[in-house]
Design a protein around this motif. Sequence first.
Motif, PDB file in Angstrom:
ATOM      1  N   GLY A 118       0.830  -1.204   0.000  1.00  0.00           N
ATOM      2  CA  GLY A 118       0.000   0.000   0.000  1.00  0.00           C
ATOM      3  C   GLY A 118       0.866   1.256   0.000  1.00  0.00           C
ATOM      4  N   GLU A 119       0.211   2.400  -0.130  1.00  0.00           N
ATOM      5  CA  GLU A 119       0.954   3.658  -0.236  1.00  0.00           C
ATOM      6  C   GLU A 119       1.799   3.964   0.994  1.00  0.00           C
ATOM      7  N   HIS A 130       7.560   0.853  -3.372  1.00  0.00           N
ATOM      8  CA  HIS A 130       6.501  -0.069  -2.941  1.00  0.00           C
ATOM      9  C   HIS A 130       6.698  -1.399  -3.667  1.00  0.00           C
ATOM     10  N   ALA A 159      -5.416   1.865  -6.467  1.00  0.00           N
ATOM     11  CA  ALA A 159      -5.111   3.301  -6.518  1.00  0.00           C
ATOM     12  C   ALA A 159      -4.410   3.620  -7.835  1.00  0.00           C
ATOM     13  N   GLY A 161      -1.737   4.690 -10.497  1.00  0.00           N
ATOM     14  CA  GLY A 161      -0.280   4.549 -10.517  1.00  0.00           C
ATOM     15  C   GLY A 161       0.093   3.593 -11.615  1.00  0.00           C
ATOM     16  N   PHE A 182       5.406  -1.018  -7.557  1.00  0.00           N
ATOM     17  CA  PHE A 182       4.252  -0.211  -7.947  1.00  0.00           C
ATOM     18  C   PHE A 182       4.545   1.240  -7.571  1.00  0.00           C
ATOM     19  N   TYR A 184       2.879   4.733  -7.043  1.00  0.00           N
ATOM     20  CA  TYR A 184       1.599   5.438  -6.886  1.00  0.00           C
ATOM     21  C   TYR A 184       1.703   6.849  -7.441  1.00  0.00           C
ATOM     22  N   ASP A 185       0.645   7.275  -8.091  1.00  0.00           N
ATOM     23  CA  ASP A 185       0.574   8.669  -8.547  1.00  0.00           C
ATOM     24  C   ASP A 185       0.359   9.578  -7.336  1.00  0.00           C
ATOM     25  N   THR A 186       0.829  10.823  -7.450  1.00  0.00           N
ATOM     26  CA  THR A 186       0.468  11.838  -6.460  1.00  0.00           C
ATOM     27  C   THR A 186      -0.238  12.955  -7.226  1.00  0.00           C
ATOM     28  N   ARG A 196       3.066  11.152 -12.163  1.00  0.00           N
ATOM     29  CA  ARG A 196       3.714   9.851 -12.085  1.00  0.00           C
ATOM     30  C   ARG A 196       4.959   9.977 -11.204  1.00  0.00           C
TER      31      ARG A 196
END
Length: 247
Positions: A118-119, A130, A159, A161, A182, A184-186, A196
């Motif tokens: 997870g994030e 991650h 989520a 990403g 993985f 994750y996008d912010t 990205r």
Amino acid sequence: MPLFTALVAAGAAALTSAIPLESRQVIPNYPPNLLSTGFRLVANVTDPATDLTPSVDGWELIGIHVGAGLNDAVLTEVAGDGRIFYHNGTAEEVRYGRGSILTDSGNPPFPSGIDVQGETEHDATYPGEHAVAINGGSGTIGVSLLPPPDPYFYVTALAPGTFVACPRNVPYYNEEFIVVRFAYDTWDPDTALPVRNIPEGCTAITLIPECDTLPQLPEGSISSHAEARNSKCYEDVSAINWPEYGP
Ligand SMILES: *[C@@H]1O[C@H](CO)[C@@H](O)[C@H](O)[C@H]1NC(C)=O
Ligand SMILES: *[C@@H]1O[C@H](CO)[C@@H](O)[C@H](O)[C@H]1NC(C)=O
């Protein structure tokens, strides 16, 4: 050519050239797919300009043993050597992206699933990243094949990403592998657009299902294929000519 046909053809040609490009009807054109319960996952490098050297486009997802029931997710360059996975869940779970992606191993065979940290979870060796693993159990729910109506088929997470492929040292072997992570996008607060976050030295990939045969389970298996759904998959992912299928 009969006159009528010739006139229609000429008319059609004139009509086509008179319509500005933007308003021409776009006929969806997607790569042909098949259905199978089993599939291997093939990496598609989505931004070829950032590909690794050598290229990892077309490499396949496998797990490497790093402890009892624990496997890091890595890519192998050996075509056809990828693990055989299946999309597990009730029809409804799969439809709403609440299934998971499993594979069987061991004797008697037991399930392992694709796990995505997870994030707020991070890799022990690379704390900014991650990890993705193929550990014994049910896999991360929501790491699944894209539900309809998306026309392409690849592995998605809950989520936004992207999966990435990165050359990284795996401490268990003290050796470098092309590991899968993985990213994750912010959100950029100024533009309100997603950003990205590809880690240093990595390239973004999608994991695309290539049809394969899900092996039958022997009597006494811990695994079950009762909820292994049919998945849309491609016959030969590396043969897909993406520009041909552009929007
Ligand atoms: C596969 O990668 C190509 C770029 O090489 C990209 O244009 C295409 O959209 C990708 N397809 C998927 C399903 O990720
Ligand atoms: C597969 O999906 C079914 C239906 O949701 C579930 O009962 C079962 O536990 C899943 N298998 C694993 C190994 O998670």
